[in-house]
Design a protein around this motif. Sequence first.
Motif, PDB file in Angstrom:
ATOM      1  N   UNK A  19       0.848  -1.190   0.000  1.00 62.36           N
ATOM      2  CA  UNK A  19       0.000   0.000   0.000  1.00 62.36           C
ATOM      3  C   UNK A  19       0.886   1.243   0.000  1.00 62.36           C
ATOM      4  N   UNK A  20       0.302   2.368  -0.375  1.00 61.03           N
ATOM      5  CA  UNK A  20       1.070   3.607  -0.492  1.00 61.03           C
ATOM      6  C   UNK A  20       0.515   4.726   0.380  1.00 61.03           C
ATOM      7  N   UNK A  21      -0.358   4.396   1.332  1.00 62.46           N
ATOM      8  CA  UNK A  21      -0.862   5.401   2.274  1.00 62.46           C
ATOM      9  C   UNK A  21      -1.117   4.736   3.619  1.00 62.46           C
ATOM     10  N   UNK A  22      -1.024   5.520   4.687  1.00 59.75           N
ATOM     11  CA  UNK A  22      -1.205   4.979   6.030  1.00 59.75           C
ATOM     12  C   UNK A  22      -2.645   4.515   6.254  1.00 59.75           C
ATOM     13  N   UNK A  23      -2.800   3.469   7.037  1.00 60.37           N
ATOM     14  CA  UNK A  23      -4.111   2.985   7.469  1.00 60.37           C
ATOM     15  C   UNK A  23      -4.080   2.905   8.987  1.00 60.37           C
ATOM     16  N   UNK A  24      -5.029   3.592   9.657  1.00 65.54           N
ATOM     17  CA  UNK A  24      -5.038   3.662  11.117  1.00 65.54           C
ATOM     18  C   UNK A  24      -6.272   2.953  11.668  1.00 65.54           C
ATOM     19  N   UNK A  25      -6.036   1.957  12.524  1.00 66.35           N
ATOM     20  CA  UNK A  25      -7.071   1.202  13.223  1.00 66.35           C
ATOM     21  C   UNK A  25      -8.167   0.687  12.281  1.00 66.35           C
ATOM     22  N   UNK A  26      -7.724   0.022  11.231  1.00 64.09           N
ATOM     23  CA  UNK A  26      -8.643  -0.628  10.300  1.00 64.09           C
ATOM     24  C   UNK A  26      -9.257  -1.856  10.975  1.00 64.09           C
ATOM     25  N   UNK A  27     -10.563  -2.050  10.810  1.00 61.83           N
ATOM     26  CA  UNK A  27     -11.243  -3.198  11.416  1.00 61.83           C
ATOM     27  C   UNK A  27     -11.030  -4.436  10.549  1.00 61.83           C
ATOM     28  N   UNK A  28     -10.487  -5.480  11.162  1.00 60.69           N
ATOM     29  CA  UNK A  28     -10.142  -6.689  10.428  1.00 60.69           C
ATOM     30  C   UNK A  28     -10.766  -7.898  11.104  1.00 60.69           C
ATOM     31  N   UNK A  29     -11.463  -8.706  10.304  1.00 63.47           N
ATOM     32  CA  UNK A  29     -11.919 -10.014  10.759  1.00 63.47           C
ATOM     33  C   UNK A  29     -11.002 -11.048  10.129  1.00 63.47           C
ATOM     34  N   UNK A  34       8.043  -6.248   5.606  1.00 59.23           N
ATOM     35  CA  UNK A  34       9.260  -5.949   4.844  1.00 59.23           C
ATOM     36  C   UNK A  34       9.633  -4.475   4.915  1.00 59.23           C
ATOM     37  N   UNK A  35       8.646  -3.605   4.708  1.00 58.18           N
ATOM     38  CA  UNK A  35       8.894  -2.161   4.748  1.00 58.18           C
ATOM     39  C   UNK A  35       7.717  -1.496   5.446  1.00 58.18           C
ATOM     40  N   UNK A  36       7.985  -0.662   6.458  1.00 57.33           N
ATOM     41  CA  UNK A  36       6.931   0.062   7.156  1.00 57.33           C
ATOM     42  C   UNK A  36       6.854  -0.321   8.625  1.00 57.33           C
ATOM     43  N   UNK A  37       5.752   0.063   9.266  1.00 60.36           N
ATOM     44  CA  UNK A  37       5.521  -0.227  10.680  1.00 60.36           C
ATOM     45  C   UNK A  37       4.100  -0.745  10.846  1.00 60.36           C
ATOM     46  N   UNK A  38       3.905  -1.658  11.809  1.00 60.70           N
ATOM     47  CA  UNK A  38       2.596  -2.259  12.016  1.00 60.70           C
ATOM     48  C   UNK A  38       2.269  -2.274  13.502  1.00 60.70           C
ATOM     49  N   UNK A  39       1.016  -1.916  13.841  1.00 59.64           N
ATOM     50  CA  UNK A  39       0.521  -2.054  15.206  1.00 59.64           C
ATOM     51  C   UNK A  39      -0.823  -2.764  15.143  1.00 59.64           C
ATOM     52  N   UNK A  40      -1.022  -3.716  16.054  1.00 60.22           N
ATOM     53  CA  UNK A  40      -2.273  -4.465  16.101  1.00 60.22           C
ATOM     54  C   UNK A  40      -2.874  -4.340  17.498  1.00 60.22           C
ATOM     55  N   UNK A  41      -4.158  -3.915  17.559  1.00 61.17           N
ATOM     56  CA  UNK A  41      -4.901  -3.869  18.809  1.00 61.17           C
ATOM     57  C   UNK A  41      -5.695  -5.168  18.933  1.00 61.17           C
ATOM     58  N   UNK A  58     -10.989 -10.932  15.665  1.00 63.53           N
ATOM     59  CA  UNK A  58     -11.257  -9.545  15.294  1.00 63.53           C
ATOM     60  C   UNK A  58     -10.168  -8.646  15.872  1.00 63.53           C
ATOM     61  N   UNK A  59      -9.461  -7.964  14.998  1.00 57.99           N
ATOM     62  CA  UNK A  59      -8.382  -7.085  15.433  1.00 57.99           C
ATOM     63  C   UNK A  59      -8.510  -5.716  14.767  1.00 57.99           C
ATOM     64  N   UNK A  60      -7.828  -4.731  15.338  1.00 57.33           N
ATOM     65  CA  UNK A  60      -7.686  -3.409  14.727  1.00 57.33           C
ATOM     66  C   UNK A  60      -6.240  -3.266  14.282  1.00 57.33           C
ATOM     67  N   UNK A  61      -6.047  -2.980  12.996  1.00 53.22           N
ATOM     68  CA  UNK A  61      -4.698  -2.892  12.437  1.00 53.22           C
ATOM     69  C   UNK A  61      -4.350  -1.463  12.081  1.00 53.22           C
ATOM     70  N   UNK A  62      -3.142  -1.051  12.460  1.00 55.42           N
ATOM     71  CA  UNK A  62      -2.576   0.214  11.998  1.00 55.42           C
ATOM     72  C   UNK A  62      -1.324  -0.119  11.194  1.00 55.42           C
ATOM     73  N   UNK A  63      -1.295   0.330   9.956  1.00 53.04           N
ATOM     74  CA  UNK A  63      -0.158   0.067   9.080  1.00 53.04           C
ATOM     75  C   UNK A  63       0.363   1.398   8.562  1.00 53.04           C
ATOM     76  N   UNK A  64       1.644   1.688   8.845  1.00 51.90           N
ATOM     77  CA  UNK A  64       2.215   3.003   8.570  1.00 51.90           C
ATOM     78  C   UNK A  64       3.414   2.897   7.643  1.00 51.90           C
ATOM     79  N   UNK A  65       3.496   3.834   6.721  1.00 53.93           N
ATOM     80  CA  UNK A  65       4.673   3.927   5.871  1.00 53.93           C
ATOM     81  C   UNK A  65       5.849   4.368   6.729  1.00 53.93           C
TER      82      UNK A  65
END
Length: 281
Positions: free
Chosen positions: A27-37, A47-54, A74-81
């Motif tokens: 991806x080419x843009x940040x995603x903050x607290x995306x709802x994931x099932x 590989x490249x970037x930063x990831x946080x999982x709630x 069910x998790x909340x994902x934050x994926x940052x460039x």
Amino acid sequence: MAIENIPEIYFKDVKGPKEIFVYDFKMTSDVVKSKVNLSMNMFSFLQVGKKQVHFANTSMAVNSQQSLLLKKGNWLWTELLDTEAIYYCKLFFFSEKKLTEFLAKYTNNVKPLKEEIPYFVIENDLYLASFIDSLSTNTYTNHSYSDALLFLKFEEIMLYLLNKYGNDFEYYLQSLISKEVSPFKNVVESNTYSNLKLEEIAFLCNMSLSTFKRNFTAEYNEAPGKWLQDKRLQKAKEILQYGELKASDIYLDMGYNNLSNFSIAFKNKFGFSPSDLSAFK
């Protein structure tokens, strides 16, 4: 925000359910607290970037020096460039059926951890780097022996990690097939002092917001919004009384979008503003 059903959204022209599946995610843009099932257990090889999982009871952040094995749920994902203009990770999914077969073949059927932990942190090394490089969506979708190859890759990474982490990893794998669900109160109280909104905590409980509110009121005899606000403001007061942090340092952590709203709520509860608190010391 819509819920993403993973890995189903990555299936293209796939007939029937997949037991093991690999996907190159970019991806080419940040995603903050995306709802994931997440319907399958999953390795996340960043590989490249930063990831946080709630998770329901905690959160975990990693960079490209670490990988994660995540329990389905069910998790909340934050994926940052990062410094690059792209976020890139390789995702490796496996079903509970394949995990059960692997455990029966190679392990001693030890008891799982008493405390369920939704993730296992893997420290990357040269072997893992080589393994990750060998994973590619194209290799395992356009090959006449794709399923057989993927199962060998699955056994390879599992055996390597069993050797690397020993009993800790085996106990964790056993916990992945446990059917227990985190109690409602544990989820709520683990996120009392987080900056998650009600609907985000409800999602981690696998409930709609209305169902969550009904369950909360039945459990605590109080509306969740007021209960969380009171708890967080009391915590904020305790922090500010130490004098090391200011309101501007903590309002986001207390779930407020701006300092003004935090200050108004604080004054309404205690009768004085956060700035007044330092004057009392």
